[in-house]
Design a protein around this motif. Structure first.
Motif, short mmCIF file in Angstrom:
data_model
loop_
_atom_site.label_atom_id
_atom_site.label_comp_id
_atom_site.label_asym_id
_atom_site.label_seq_id
_atom_site.Cartn_x
_atom_site.Cartn_y
_atom_site.Cartn_z
N GLU A 41 0.80 -1.22 0.00
CA GLU A 41 0.00 0.00 0.00
C GLU A 41 0.84 1.28 0.00
O GLU A 41 0.53 2.23 -0.70
CB GLU A 41 -0.94 0.01 1.21
N TYR A 42 1.92 1.30 0.79
CA TYR A 42 2.69 2.54 0.96
C TYR A 42 4.10 2.49 0.38
O TYR A 42 4.78 3.51 0.35
CB TYR A 42 2.78 2.90 2.46
N GLY A 43 4.55 1.33 -0.06
CA GLY A 43 5.93 1.18 -0.51
C GLY A 43 6.19 1.52 -1.96
O GLY A 43 7.33 1.48 -2.41
N MET A 44 5.14 1.88 -2.70
CA MET A 44 5.32 2.22 -4.11
C MET A 44 6.18 3.49 -4.23
O MET A 44 5.95 4.47 -3.51
CB MET A 44 3.95 2.46 -4.77
N ASN A 45 7.17 3.46 -5.12
CA ASN A 45 8.07 4.60 -5.37
C ASN A 45 8.91 4.97 -4.14
O ASN A 45 9.30 6.12 -3.99
CB ASN A 45 7.29 5.83 -5.84
N LYS A 46 9.15 4.02 -3.27
CA LYS A 46 9.93 4.30 -2.06
C LYS A 46 11.17 3.43 -2.03
O LYS A 46 11.11 2.25 -2.37
CB LYS A 46 9.12 4.02 -0.78
N GLU A 47 12.29 4.01 -1.62
CA GLU A 47 13.49 3.24 -1.29
C GLU A 47 13.62 3.33 0.22
O GLU A 47 13.98 4.37 0.76
CB GLU A 47 14.72 3.84 -1.97
N LEU A 48 13.24 2.26 0.90
CA LEU A 48 13.18 2.25 2.36
C LEU A 48 14.56 2.05 2.97
O LEU A 48 15.41 1.37 2.39
CB LEU A 48 12.22 1.17 2.83
N PRO A 49 14.80 2.61 4.15
CA PRO A 49 16.12 2.50 4.78
C PRO A 49 16.37 1.11 5.36
O PRO A 49 15.51 0.56 6.04
CB PRO A 49 16.05 3.54 5.90
N ALA A 50 17.53 0.56 5.05
CA ALA A 50 17.89 -0.77 5.56
C ALA A 50 17.88 -0.76 7.08
O ALA A 50 18.47 0.10 7.71
CB ALA A 50 19.27 -1.16 5.04
N GLY A 51 17.15 -1.69 7.66
CA GLY A 51 17.07 -1.79 9.11
C GLY A 51 15.94 -0.98 9.73
O GLY A 51 15.62 -1.17 10.89
#
Length: 134
Positions: A41-51
């Motif tokens: 739902e919210y992860g589209m177009n996101k580069e999430l931080p490792a950890g």
């Protein structure tokens, strides 16, 4: 020098008071299923931080208007614990087409070490990342 020290002390007290309040408001508990659903739902177009993927996704739930916005979180040694900004080239785009970068410091000056993201509790991380997203 004295004014700078007082300002830093007042800023730290204000920041830590807000973190304490964040921890009381809601206890975020997630399972792998919840995280998978949040990524869809919210992860589209996101580069999430490792950890810190879970906390970043929890923070994004407070901002549904950011679902399609390009946001890159990355870890880096910087002087400030966290910073948010639009990318240089996207500043010339319409606001709805801009890309953003949130920098999370892995190390800092001695006085700021206690407020680095990896030193905070889970709920405080969600609160701090929410602040950067806002």
């Amino acid at each position: 020098m004295l004014i700078k020290t007082r300002f830093t002390t007042v800023t730290m007290l204000f920041f830590l008071t807000n973190l304490a309040y964040t921890q009381v408001v809601k206890d975020f508990t997630t399972t792998k299923t919840d995280i998978t659903e949040l990524k869809k739902e919210y992860g589209m177009n996101k580069e999430l931080p490792a950890g810190f993927e879970d906390q970043a996704l929890q923070a994004l739930t407070f901002f549904p208007e950011l679902k399609k916005v390009h946001i890159r979180f990355f870890l880096k040694k910087t002087k400030t614990p966290l910073a948010s900004r639009p990318t240089l080239l996207s500043m010339f785009r319409k606001p709805e087409n801009r890309h953003y970068v949130i920098t999370i410091s892995t190390r800092s000056k001695g006085i700021l070490d206690s407020i680095l993201l990896h030193n905070l509790s889970y709920n405080a991380r969600v609160g701090v990342l929410s602040h950067e997203l806002s």
